[in-house]
Scaffold this motif. Structure first.
Motif, mmCIF file in Angstrom:
data_model
loop_
_atom_site.group_PDB
_atom_site.id
_atom_site.type_symbol
_atom_site.label_atom_id
_atom_site.label_comp_id
_atom_site.label_asym_id
_atom_site.label_seq_id
_atom_site.Cartn_x
_atom_site.Cartn_y
_atom_site.Cartn_z
ATOM 1 N N GLN A 100 -14.728 -4.130 2.053
ATOM 2 C CA GLN A 100 -16.007 -4.810 1.798
ATOM 3 C C GLN A 100 -16.507 -5.505 3.068
ATOM 4 O OE1 GLN A 100 -17.743 -4.128 -0.789
ATOM 5 N NE2 GLN A 100 -15.965 -2.880 -1.331
ATOM 6 N N ILE A 101 -15.599 -6.113 3.789
ATOM 7 C CA ILE A 101 -15.978 -6.788 5.042
ATOM 8 C C ILE A 101 -16.467 -5.756 6.062
ATOM 9 C CG2 ILE A 101 -15.074 -8.081 7.018
ATOM 10 C CD1 ILE A 101 -13.114 -9.417 4.983
ATOM 11 N N ALA A 102 -15.762 -4.632 6.123
ATOM 12 C CA ALA A 102 -16.140 -3.582 7.081
ATOM 13 C C ALA A 102 -17.522 -3.020 6.773
ATOM 14 C CB ALA A 102 -15.097 -2.469 7.044
ATOM 15 N N LEU A 103 -17.773 -2.766 5.486
ATOM 16 C CA LEU A 103 -19.073 -2.198 5.109
ATOM 17 C C LEU A 103 -20.204 -3.187 5.363
ATOM 18 C CD1 LEU A 103 -18.039 -0.399 1.778
ATOM 19 C CD2 LEU A 103 -18.655 0.676 3.960
ATOM 20 N N ALA A 104 -19.884 -4.462 5.333
ATOM 21 C CA ALA A 104 -20.925 -5.480 5.544
ATOM 22 C C ALA A 104 -21.158 -5.746 7.026
ATOM 23 C CB ALA A 104 -20.517 -6.774 4.852
ATOM 24 N N THR A 120 -1.659 -4.641 1.080
ATOM 25 C CA THR A 120 -1.692 -4.338 -0.361
ATOM 26 C C THR A 120 -3.047 -3.724 -0.706
ATOM 27 O OG1 THR A 120 -2.718 -6.442 -0.921
ATOM 28 C CG2 THR A 120 -0.279 -6.389 -0.824
ATOM 29 N N GLY A 121 -3.126 -3.167 -1.913
ATOM 30 C CA GLY A 121 -4.385 -2.567 -2.350
ATOM 31 C C GLY A 121 -5.498 -3.607 -2.383
ATOM 32 N N GLU A 122 -5.146 -4.799 -2.789
ATOM 33 C CA GLU A 122 -6.155 -5.882 -2.882
ATOM 34 C C GLU A 122 -6.697 -6.233 -1.502
ATOM 35 O OE1 GLU A 122 -4.485 -9.824 -3.886
ATOM 36 O OE2 GLU A 122 -5.780 -9.681 -5.666
ATOM 37 N N GLU A 123 -5.778 -6.357 -0.547
ATOM 38 C CA GLU A 123 -6.218 -6.686 0.822
ATOM 39 C C GLU A 123 -7.091 -5.574 1.385
ATOM 40 O OE1 GLU A 123 -2.224 -9.311 2.009
ATOM 41 O OE2 GLU A 123 -2.556 -7.314 2.850
ATOM 42 N N LEU A 131 0.834 -1.215 0.000
ATOM 43 C CA LEU A 131 0.000 0.000 0.000
ATOM 44 C C LEU A 131 0.864 1.259 0.000
ATOM 45 C CD1 LEU A 131 -2.908 -0.582 2.536
ATOM 46 C CD2 LEU A 131 -3.116 0.098 0.134
ATOM 47 N N THR A 132 0.512 2.206 -0.859
ATOM 48 C CA THR A 132 1.081 3.550 -0.741
ATOM 49 C C THR A 132 0.036 4.423 -0.060
ATOM 50 O OG1 THR A 132 0.066 4.258 -2.807
ATOM 51 C CG2 THR A 132 2.310 3.309 -2.934
ATOM 52 N N ARG A 133 0.487 5.581 0.439
ATOM 53 C CA ARG A 133 -0.448 6.517 1.070
ATOM 54 C C ARG A 133 -1.523 6.907 0.065
ATOM 55 N NH1 ARG A 133 -1.768 11.494 0.933
ATOM 56 N NH2 ARG A 133 -0.276 11.931 -0.720
ATOM 57 N N GLU A 134 -1.141 7.144 -1.189
ATOM 58 C CA GLU A 134 -2.122 7.574 -2.190
ATOM 59 C C GLU A 134 -3.176 6.494 -2.444
ATOM 60 O OE1 GLU A 134 0.574 10.821 -4.681
ATOM 61 O OE2 GLU A 134 -0.306 9.086 -5.703
ATOM 62 N N GLY A 143 -20.983 -4.535 14.589
ATOM 63 C CA GLY A 143 -19.930 -4.036 15.463
ATOM 64 C C GLY A 143 -18.874 -3.324 14.659
ATOM 65 N N PRO A 144 -17.870 -2.785 15.328
ATOM 66 C CA PRO A 144 -16.832 -2.011 14.655
ATOM 67 C C PRO A 144 -15.884 -2.918 13.879
ATOM 68 C CG PRO A 144 -16.316 -2.221 16.970
ATOM 69 C CD PRO A 144 -17.659 -2.851 16.782
ATOM 70 N N THR A 145 -15.283 -2.355 12.854
ATOM 71 C CA THR A 145 -14.255 -3.067 12.099
ATOM 72 C C THR A 145 -13.013 -2.196 12.017
ATOM 73 O OG1 THR A 145 -15.941 -4.153 10.767
ATOM 74 C CG2 THR A 145 -13.675 -4.185 9.894
ATOM 75 N N LEU A 146 -11.890 -2.745 12.500
ATOM 76 C CA LEU A 146 -10.624 -2.027 12.421
ATOM 77 C C LEU A 146 -9.791 -2.622 11.300
ATOM 78 C CD1 LEU A 146 -8.285 -0.742 15.154
ATOM 79 C CD2 LEU A 146 -7.346 -2.331 13.457
ATOM 80 N N ILE A 147 -9.318 -1.756 10.405
ATOM 81 C CA ILE A 147 -8.436 -2.209 9.319
ATOM 82 C C ILE A 147 -7.063 -1.589 9.553
ATOM 83 C CG2 ILE A 147 -8.045 -2.308 6.835
ATOM 84 C CD1 ILE A 147 -11.053 -1.708 6.453
ATOM 85 N N GLU A 148 -6.097 -2.459 9.916
ATOM 86 C CA GLU A 148 -4.732 -1.989 10.150
ATOM 87 C C GLU A 148 -4.046 -1.873 8.795
ATOM 88 O OE1 GLU A 148 -2.495 -4.484 12.848
ATOM 89 O OE2 GLU A 148 -0.591 -3.696 12.057
ATOM 90 N N CYS A 149 -3.731 -0.623 8.392
ATOM 91 C CA CYS A 149 -3.220 -0.379 7.041
ATOM 92 C C CYS A 149 -1.720 -0.102 7.080
ATOM 93 C CB CYS A 149 -3.914 0.831 6.427
ATOM 94 S SG CYS A 149 -5.707 0.686 6.415
#
Ligand code: DPX
Ligand code: MG
Length: 562
Positions: free
Chosen positions: A518-522, A509-512, A364-367, A526-532
């Protein structure tokens, strides 16, 4: 049953619109908490600690308009005061209610627990007086109605925190029933002659200018003046720019919107159209060292009119008791079209920022991270931007009609976003609350995610893990800017214990990241944390430039003794 001081306070809190209050219990406030819980229209939200309790209340106030936090004496209130200072800085009416010693102990030889172990029981009130616009202690039941109504009214009128100290033997004391709530909530209005003169003078100054521009500041929302501001913008047809801490107060799809005005950290060429303008019509502006880029950004006093909640400043004039929204609304009646800045903006307006998708397999890049977060923001989203590079990333997000933005640039307390967003999500369960928070900030208050699990609040947390304090690195680096890494995804899931529905995900990665979003929106349970993943050096260029400016400003040598 007998009506008591506790009933009075509960009834007044409900009458001013509070539905949920935030609490950490302690033996100085337990009976009081009972009375609040007895009230049919109040229900408590427990917090892990009193700092988070105060921040949750300020978040509730951001969404709901007003809030209350209830803590125990000294050991509770002293950390709550940190969040109350933030509420003051951010113009949010939070009512801090603290338990206190039994009145029989106040003038006795008794030494009490939770205190510093002396006979001084005034230190908490002394601090409260500095961080609120009204601080009262209910030491006699007969005085409680007057003191409670006074404190609540000041919170509402001034949009600032207040403090109510309730001795542990007071909530149960008999008390008169309250009168009409209008005594507390009746709004103030301008002094009419001052309103007329202020708008005459302002209209004249604008008529004499060629290229006026409008600038919304962070106090615009506290003053409830957004509509009046837009009425004036329509009448003038001038360009409208906002200070960074007012992002989202004006729709970014408004036809005259020209971006965030923040010097080299501006968006949409707002700094350029600001430089073109010859007169600034401000409303609720605050040019602190950060939002003025070390005092380099902002109009001169001669070309600037500004207004606060109940005050107007014009070149050579100060008008007291003129209300911002009435001033802007009345001024709109007195000005004629002056659209030079809109004509010029049409020439210089840049295309909206939007990054091309990165290779989904790559780190992943910041952009790429920001491109995907942008995709989550819809008209029902509130985006929280925590102190850190998230300030600059957040600024560059485009807000569709209806989207909201929350930031804490005056207080700038890292760790504010998670507890504040808890309060926000409690107040606005039908909105999608999304947080951008760095690893450093998260480590101060991340445990408050537990309440989001308990209350099944589907908050989405983008945990931007750049392995340390990048803002500080850009201001001035040293070993202290490196921190211990956590397994943030596992930390999130640890709050599930036996029954939670939270999800903790990692995205390198961008794919992950696509999949995690998608998992978070579904996840509605409860809350979903995505460690980026975010490389330490991969920060915004705006932060790099701003950081060096702030570093230099902080380093100014002491003025020579004159
Ligand atoms: C330590 C500090 N500020 C000093 C500070 C220290 N303590 C409190 C309560 N508030 C503060 N702003 C700041 S901005 C860190 O860079 C935040 O780090 P993080 O959350 O990881 O964000 P970035 O990496 O994007 O900077
Ligand atoms: Mg960081």
């Amino acid at each position: 049953t007998q009506f008591t001081v506790g009933d009075y306070l509960a009834e007044r809190l409900s009458q001013i619109g509070i539905i949920n209050h935030f609490v950490v219990p302690g033996d100085y406030n337990l009976k009081l908490l009972d009375y609040l819980e007895y009230h049919p229209k109040l229900s408590e939200i427990g917090c892990c600690n009193e700092l988070n309790c105060a921040f949750a209340a300020e978040g509730y106030a951001r969404a709901h308009g007003i809030a209350a936090a209830v803590v125990t004496y000294s050991v509770g209130a002293l950390t709550a005061f940190d969040g109350i200072g933030g509420a003051y800085a951010e113009n949010l009416p939070v009512i801090l209610i603290s338990g206190a010693p039994n009145t029989n102990d106040l003038n006795s030889s008794h030494i009490l627990h939770h205190t510093i172990g002396t006979h001084n029981f005034d230190y908490q009130m002394d601090i409260a007086k500095n961080l609120t616009v009204a601080a009262v202690a209910l030491r006699r039941a007969a005085e409680a109605p007057r003191l409670i109504d006074h404190a609540l009214r000041q919170a509402i009128l001034q949009h600032k925190p207040v403090y109510i100290e309730v001795p542990t033997n007071m909530a149960t004391q008999p008390c008169a029933k309250p009168g009409p709530i209008s005594a507390v909530i009746e709004p103030e209005t301008s002094d009419k002659p001052s309103l007329e003169q202020a708008t005459d003078v302002a209209a004249d100054l604008i008529a004499k200018s060629e290229k006026p521009i409008m600038l919304a500041g962070p106090k615009l929302r506290a003053a409830g003046a957004e509509k009046a501001f837009l009425k004036l913008a329509e009448a003038l047809d001038a360009a409208v720019v906002v200070q960074p801490s007012a992002k989202g107060f004006i729709s970014e799809e408004f036809k005259n919107y020209a971006g965030v005005y923040w010097g080299l950290a501006s968006t949409r060429a707002a700094d350029k159209i600001g430089d073109f303008a010859d007169f600034f019509i401000g409303a609720g502006t605050v040019f602190n060292d950060y939002t003025s880029n070390g005092y380099k950004v902002g109009p001169s006093a001669e070309q600037f009119i500004d207004s606060d909640y109940m005050h107007v400043t014009l070149p050579g004039y100060e008008f007291t008791r003129v209300k911002m929204d009435e001033f802007l609304g009345r001024l709109a009646d007195k000005v004629s079209k002056k659209n030079a800045t809109m004509v010029e903006y049409a020439r210089i307006k840049p295309a909206l920022l939007n990054y091309a998708p990165a290779n989904p397999k790559e780190l992943l890049t910041r952009e790429e991270l920001m491109r995907q977060i942008q995709g989550v923001i819809d008209g029902n989203t509130t985006l929280y931007a925590e102190t850190g590079d998230s300030w600059f990333n957040g600024m560059q997000m485009n807000l569709p009609e209806g989207a909201k933005f929350e930031i804490e640039m005056q207080w700038g307390h890292i760790g504010w976003s998670v507890p504040s967003a808890l309060g926000y999500a409690v107040a606005a369960p039908n909105r999608r609350t999304v947080i951008m928070v760095g690893d450093g900030s998260f480590q101060l208050t991340g445990q408050e995610l537990a309440q989001m699990v308990l209350h099944k609040l589907p908050v989405i947390i983008f945990l931007i893990n750049n392995r340390g304090y990048t803002i500080e690195i850009q201001i001035h680096d040293g070993p202290y800017n490196r921190i211990k890494n956590w397994d943030y995804a596992a930390f999130m899931e640890s709050f599930n214990a036996e029954d939670g529905k939270a999800k903790g995900l990692k995205a390198n990665t961008g794919e992950e990241l696509e999949q995690a979003i998608q998992i978070a929106l579904a996840n509605k349970e409860g809350p979903t944390l995505i460690e980026c993943y975010n490389h330490t050096d991969d920060c915004t260029k705006e932060l790099v430039e701003w950081g060096s400016t702030v570093g230099a400003t902080n380093a100014r040598a002491p003025a020579p003794d004159n």
